[in-house]
Each structure stands twice: as C-alpha cells, then as structure tokens.
Write an enzyme that holds these catalytic residues in place. Structure first.
Site, PDB file in Angstrom:
ATOM      1  N   SER A   1     -11.560  -1.014   2.419  1.00 50.25           N
ATOM      2  CA  SER A   1     -10.761  -1.255   3.622  1.00 50.25           C
ATOM      3  C   SER A   1     -10.278   0.073   4.196  1.00 50.25           C
ATOM      4  O   SER A   1      -9.594   0.830   3.508  1.00 50.25           O
ATOM      5  CB  SER A   1      -9.569  -2.152   3.292  1.00 50.25           C
ATOM      6  OG  SER A   1     -10.014  -3.410   2.824  1.00 50.25           O
TER       7      SER A   1
ATOM      8  N   GLU B   1      -5.983   3.816   5.866  1.00 51.94           N
ATOM      9  CA  GLU B   1      -5.611   3.620   4.465  1.00 51.94           C
ATOM     10  C   GLU B   1      -6.019   4.782   3.557  1.00 51.94           C
ATOM     11  O   GLU B   1      -5.216   5.235   2.739  1.00 51.94           O
ATOM     12  CB  GLU B   1      -6.196   2.300   3.947  1.00 51.94           C
ATOM     13  CG  GLU B   1      -5.662   1.894   2.595  1.00 51.94           C
ATOM     14  CD  GLU B   1      -5.956   0.436   2.271  1.00 51.94           C
ATOM     15  OE1 GLU B   1      -6.419   0.180   1.155  1.00 51.94           O
ATOM     16  OE2 GLU B   1      -5.715  -0.432   3.127  1.00 51.94           O
TER      17      GLU B   1
ATOM     18  N   ARG C   1       0.824  -1.213   0.000  1.00 51.95           N
ATOM     19  CA  ARG C   1       0.000   0.000   0.000  1.00 51.95           C
ATOM     20  C   ARG C   1       0.861   1.267   0.000  1.00 51.95           C
ATOM     21  O   ARG C   1       0.521   2.271   0.610  1.00 51.95           O
ATOM     22  CB  ARG C   1      -0.952   0.012   1.205  1.00 51.95           C
ATOM     23  CG  ARG C   1      -1.907  -1.155   1.274  1.00 51.95           C
ATOM     24  CD  ARG C   1      -2.846  -1.205   0.061  1.00 51.95           C
ATOM     25  NE  ARG C   1      -3.714  -2.378   0.148  1.00 51.95           N
ATOM     26  CZ  ARG C   1      -3.402  -3.578  -0.340  1.00 51.95           C
ATOM     27  NH1 ARG C   1      -2.260  -3.745  -0.986  1.00 51.95           N
ATOM     28  NH2 ARG C   1      -4.229  -4.597  -0.227  1.00 51.95           N
TER      29      ARG C   1
END
EC number: 1.3.1.98
Length: 345
Positions: A245, A341, A174
């Site tokens: 998410s 995130e 990520r």
C-alpha cells in the site's frame, strides 16, 4: 574469561553496497557505507564511528516500506539480528522475544507452528519484525500494536539501550513514537504478548466473505485465507517491484464523510475513532482513473489502485512523480489529501 573473548564480533563494513535486492521496489540503489548488524552489542561501536565521522545514518531492514534514492549517503545499518524464543508463559498469555532482523512473515509462520496464534491476519506483509512496530503495520482488522508487550532499542540520543513498554510507544494508525522520532531509535528486539484464549477476528469484509459458511475458523485457516486474498490483490515484489500500500487511508470527520457520501453514494469507508471515518484510498484513486495506468517505467497496479509498481528501470523520482499526480487529482476530485506510506530516504 577475559574481555577479548566476551567482545562482540565487529560489524561487517561494506563500501558502495548495491541495494537493488534489498528494497522491494527493486530500485537500482547503493549505500555509501553499509554496516551489517547481527547483534545488538555491535551497535554502540558502530554509532561511535558514525558520530566521529559526522555521518548521516539510517536503518534498513527488508526494504519493503522505503523509497531509495540512487545513492544513500553516509551510513546505512543493515538490520540482521535474528532469533525467536518464548521467554515466559502462563494461563493467559505467552511472551515471545524476536530479533529485529527476522522476516515478518517467517515469524508469523513460526508463531503458528509453535501454537501461538494471534498474528495470522498479518500474514504475507513484507519486511522485518523490527520495522513492524515503527509503522504499526496492520491488515484485515488488526494492528501489530494489539500484540506488542515491549520493544528493546538503542537510543542514539543517549547512547544507551532502552526498553519501552507498549504504553510508551504511542501507537496509532500507521504511526508510533519511533516513527515520530526518526534517526533516534534502532529497534533490536520486539517482545510480543500472545493470548492463550484466542478469538478469530474475521469481521473485515474480505475475510468475512471467505468464511461465510464457517463462523469458527481456526488460526491456520485464517492464515491461508489472508495469504490467498493478498496474493490475489497484491503483486509479488519478486515479480514486479512494489512497496505494498503506497498511501494511507485518509481519516476524515463524520461531517466531511457525509458530504462526500452525498456526492458519491458508492464511497467506500470504515468506522474509525468516534466522530471519524476512514476512507478507502484505493477506491478514491480508482475513481480518478489511475488503476492500471502506466507512466514511463512505473505505474498503478491493475488489480489494486493503492499499489504503485516499478515495471523495471524506474527510480524514486519516477514513483514520486506518479504519486504527486495521484495526490493532486484526488485532492481536486474529493478534497482529501493522501499521505504517502513508505519512508522516503
């Protein structure tokens, strides 16, 4: 042909543009100044204007990985560069150039329709192609970095267009060079390298269970299975606002993992880099009792604790307040920090 005929169409400028339909949380937000970018050639003039006015700026694609405030001050560049084409092909792979504003799932469909498998595990991930490498999106055992050849972008530090090969993108979980250097690059095109010798990647538990009786599924079957799993586990942003998410899966040293496993025998984790394990953030949140909980207009999705949702009328402040409660409880119970995130604008 004269220069006027070659000049790019000017970017469309809109003041106080509503963004509720351009962020998947569905927050009631607006952009003070919104520039619609439909070609890379428009960017230098737009950035020159932004610099002259000394404005803050950011790029907004599909709005699927952002948390928007009530008002975005300064300039917001709406990435709408489209197009996808096979630029070269040999016996080993095909190179495919795709505009930064193309919808990610639409591109996955396009790739399969053009007999270019490889991205099927990443089906139904919301957002745009240009945003995909910034976050290095991933799902069901693969990351987009696995299939990137190079990235074309405008570098705001040098006021020039650059092409970064995969090796210069510093991809990690990520993460990427673009994420590490915010407010510098505007991704205009991504070039993908898709292999001719395709292999199914179904080792991820949910997918493996889908194909227990079929060891050799085709790309289209994997695509459909991924869509089925995601539809079952994740809410449709068109129905209930969310950004997928919300927390990254924390990565811990093996020693810490063993300590946690001793206290929590059912701990869910996955192998990561040598000497490290990746913990399932959703499991940690679920164990803290947040799954299905509601706090005012926001809450935790009932089918997946990793997803925070806007039930309607929620704000960035509301969702971040809920996130803070979750982070504090997980840290207290497990000694693990959860990292948000989505990008907070």
């Amino acid at each position: 042909m004269n220069r006027a005929q070659n000049a790019p169409q000017p970017s469309k400028l809109t003041r106080n543009l509503g963004l509720q339909g351009r962020n998947t949380f569905g927050f009631d937000a607006s952009a003070e100044l919104a520039y619609e970018i439909t070609s890379a050639e428009q960017i230098p003039e737009v950035m020159e204007s932004i610099a002259a006015q000394k404005l803050s700026w950011r790029v907004l694609g599909g709005g699927s990985n952002v948390i928007l405030p009530k008002v975005l001050p300064g300039a917001t560049l709406l990435m709408n560069i489209t197009g996808a084409e096979i630029t070269s092909s040999n016996q080993e792979h095909s190179l495919v150039a795709v505009g930064g504003g193309v919808n990610w799932h639409d591109f996955v469909l396009w790739s399969l329709d053009n007999d270019l498998p490889g991205l099927e595990n990443l089906a139904l991930i919301p957002g745009t192609v240009g945003a995909a490498p910034i976050q290095n999106i991933g799902a069901y055992g693969i990351e987009v970095a696995d299939y990137i050849d190079s990235i074309e972008a405008f570098d705001a530090h040098t006021d020039s267009f650059v092409t970064l090969p995969k090796s210069a993108c510093h991809f990690a979980y990520r993460d990427s060079y673009f994420k590490q250097h915010p407010h510098r690059f505007i991704v205009t095109k991504v070039v993908f390298k898709l292999p001719k010798q395709w292999q199914a990647r179904i080792h991820y538990a949910d997918l493996a269970n889908q194909f227990a009786a079929n060891a050799t599924p085709c790309p289209e079957e994997i695509f459909l299975a991924v869509c089925k799993i995601r539809t079952r586990k994740l809410p449709d942003p068109k129905v209930i606002g969310n950004a997928g998410s919300f927390f990254q899966n924390p990565i811990v040293p093996n020693e810490q993992h063993e300590t946690l496993l001793g206290k929590h025998p059912n701990l869910v984790s996955y192998p990561d880099a040598p000497g490290k394990r990746k913990l399932a953030a959703g499991w940690l949140i679920d164990q803290c009792g947040f799954k299905g909980e509601r706090m005012g207009n926001v809450g935790v999705y009932e089918n997946q604790a990793l997803v925070l949702v806007n039930h309607g009328g929620g704000t960035a402040q509301d969702i971040l307040g809920l996130a803070k409660c979750i982070q504090e409880k997980v840290r207290k119970e497990f000694g693990v920090s959860l990292e948000i995130e989505p990008n907070i604008l």
